[in-house]
Scaffold this active site. Sequence first.
Site, PDB file in Angstrom:
ATOM      1  N   ASP A 104      -7.833 -11.600  -8.384  1.00 19.57           N
ATOM      2  CA  ASP A 104      -8.008 -11.719  -9.829  1.00 19.57           C
ATOM      3  C   ASP A 104      -9.095 -12.771 -10.047  1.00 19.57           C
ATOM      4  O   ASP A 104      -8.904 -13.952  -9.759  1.00 19.57           O
ATOM      5  CB  ASP A 104      -6.691 -12.135 -10.488  1.00 19.57           C
ATOM      6  CG  ASP A 104      -6.774 -12.105 -12.014  1.00 19.57           C
ATOM      7  OD1 ASP A 104      -7.889 -11.938 -12.547  1.00 19.57           O
ATOM      8  OD2 ASP A 104      -5.724 -12.247 -12.672  1.00 19.57           O
ATOM      9  N   LYS A 144     -14.076 -14.931 -20.455  1.00 19.72           N
ATOM     10  CA  LYS A 144     -14.234 -16.379 -20.477  1.00 19.72           C
ATOM     11  C   LYS A 144     -15.687 -16.797 -20.288  1.00 19.72           C
ATOM     12  O   LYS A 144     -16.248 -17.547 -21.091  1.00 19.72           O
ATOM     13  CB  LYS A 144     -13.373 -17.029 -19.382  1.00 19.72           C
ATOM     14  CG  LYS A 144     -11.926 -17.202 -19.755  1.00 19.72           C
ATOM     15  CD  LYS A 144     -11.171 -15.891 -19.728  1.00 19.72           C
ATOM     16  CE  LYS A 144      -9.693 -16.092 -20.072  1.00 19.72           C
ATOM     17  NZ  LYS A 144      -8.960 -14.811 -20.095  1.00 19.72           N
ATOM     18  N   TRP A 201       0.011 -16.348 -13.499  1.00 23.79           N
ATOM     19  CA  TRP A 201      -0.134 -15.945 -14.896  1.00 23.79           C
ATOM     20  C   TRP A 201       1.016 -15.000 -15.239  1.00 23.79           C
ATOM     21  O   TRP A 201       1.278 -14.044 -14.513  1.00 23.79           O
ATOM     22  CB  TRP A 201      -1.485 -15.260 -15.078  1.00 23.79           C
ATOM     23  CG  TRP A 201      -1.789 -14.760 -16.452  1.00 23.79           C
ATOM     24  CD1 TRP A 201      -1.605 -15.420 -17.623  1.00 23.79           C
ATOM     25  CD2 TRP A 201      -2.367 -13.489 -16.774  1.00 23.79           C
ATOM     26  NE1 TRP A 201      -2.028 -14.633 -18.680  1.00 23.79           N
ATOM     27  CE2 TRP A 201      -2.493 -13.445 -18.190  1.00 23.79           C
ATOM     28  CE3 TRP A 201      -2.787 -12.389 -16.024  1.00 23.79           C
ATOM     29  CZ2 TRP A 201      -3.015 -12.337 -18.859  1.00 23.79           C
ATOM     30  CZ3 TRP A 201      -3.315 -11.291 -16.680  1.00 23.79           C
ATOM     31  CH2 TRP A 201      -3.432 -11.269 -18.085  1.00 23.79           C
TER      32      TRP A 201
END
Length: 398
Positions: A211, A246, A130
């Site tokens: 993460d 999310k 990312w």
Amino acid sequence: MWKNIEAAPADSILGLTEAFRNDSNPAKVNLGVGVYKDDAGTTPVLKSVKDAEKILLDKEKTKSYLPISGDPGYGVCVQKLLFGEASEVISSGRAATAHAPGGTGALRVGAELLKKFNTTAKVWISKPTWANHKGIFGAAGFELDEYAYYDASSMSLDFPALVNSLENVPAGDIVLLHACCHNPSGVDLNEEQWSQVVEIAKAKNWIPFLDFAYQGFGAGVNEDRFAVEQFAAAGVDFFVASSFSKNFGLYNERCGAITVISPSREESVVAMSHLKTTVRVLYSNPPAHGGLVAATILSDPALYEQWIGELAEMRQRIVAMRSALVDGLAARGVDRDFSFIKEQRGMFSFSGLNDDIVKWLRDNKAIYVVGGGRINLAGLTTANIDYVCDAIAEAIKA
């Protein structure tokens, strides 16, 4: 003061979204933005979230500051989700959790805490990763390096190269790992591979930093925490940055957590003390609403089951869009095998579309894809899938 200073470049993903908004083409499709969208093309508020908010509205008595580390009940709920309710990590008290403003905030808090005591350490990130990972850890003062991860030729994990990279990470350095639903590739390690990575971390004595932004978007809430459970069982020091953006749809509430796991309760107490001092100078106290919503859902059996069902619907919709894209391209006679997209997990996919095709799609069809070909499968709907498949097929054959 800004007269002689150049403007900063736009964020590669958020800048793309801005360009999408300004596009007047009625057929435009945004496959770049990193948020879940339903089949109507909207980012929904979950029913479980709405029900939890009603409960909070009725019982809320104050808008006073939360503690530095957040509401204690929130930390308990985060740990149960990360490790499982019966986890030894929880019963032994060797995890310290602080409510952070989103997954990005959690990563930055962890980075600042690590930099305080590991001043010469280097942070290793997957190639690719990312884009914001580089900014977050770079801004905390870390030198960055990359470990091998993705094989573009086979559109799959290059596990032998990954192992070789991790075995050569110096002791005391930090390795940032995607716990599931790797962003941007969508390519994950299997359980056997994770077990091998854990053994390497333990033998080489580097610090794992997981993460964990997409728990429940891979195979399920319990299945997706396998890597976290394996590192916990190994008894090593490690960090987890988690997010409820999310899986709860709490994007604008900035609801995340940083959890520091230590070999003992005593060490965890020390870790929490420094976690608090780090938070104090960054933002002092976390925002309340999103965390209280998540904690309400996770601590209420009926709301929890409702949420699990809604999460499954989101996950299954993404899987369905993966299949629709692959099958749609095949039906249009595209002379390229896209079946690897069905094997990937989570919202994102390295589609194999090169930058020339990405530019063509944007310029000619108003289909917005991040450079490098990363697409968000949740941007596909039953209304736009044929248009997207037609456009990609045309671009490839052009």
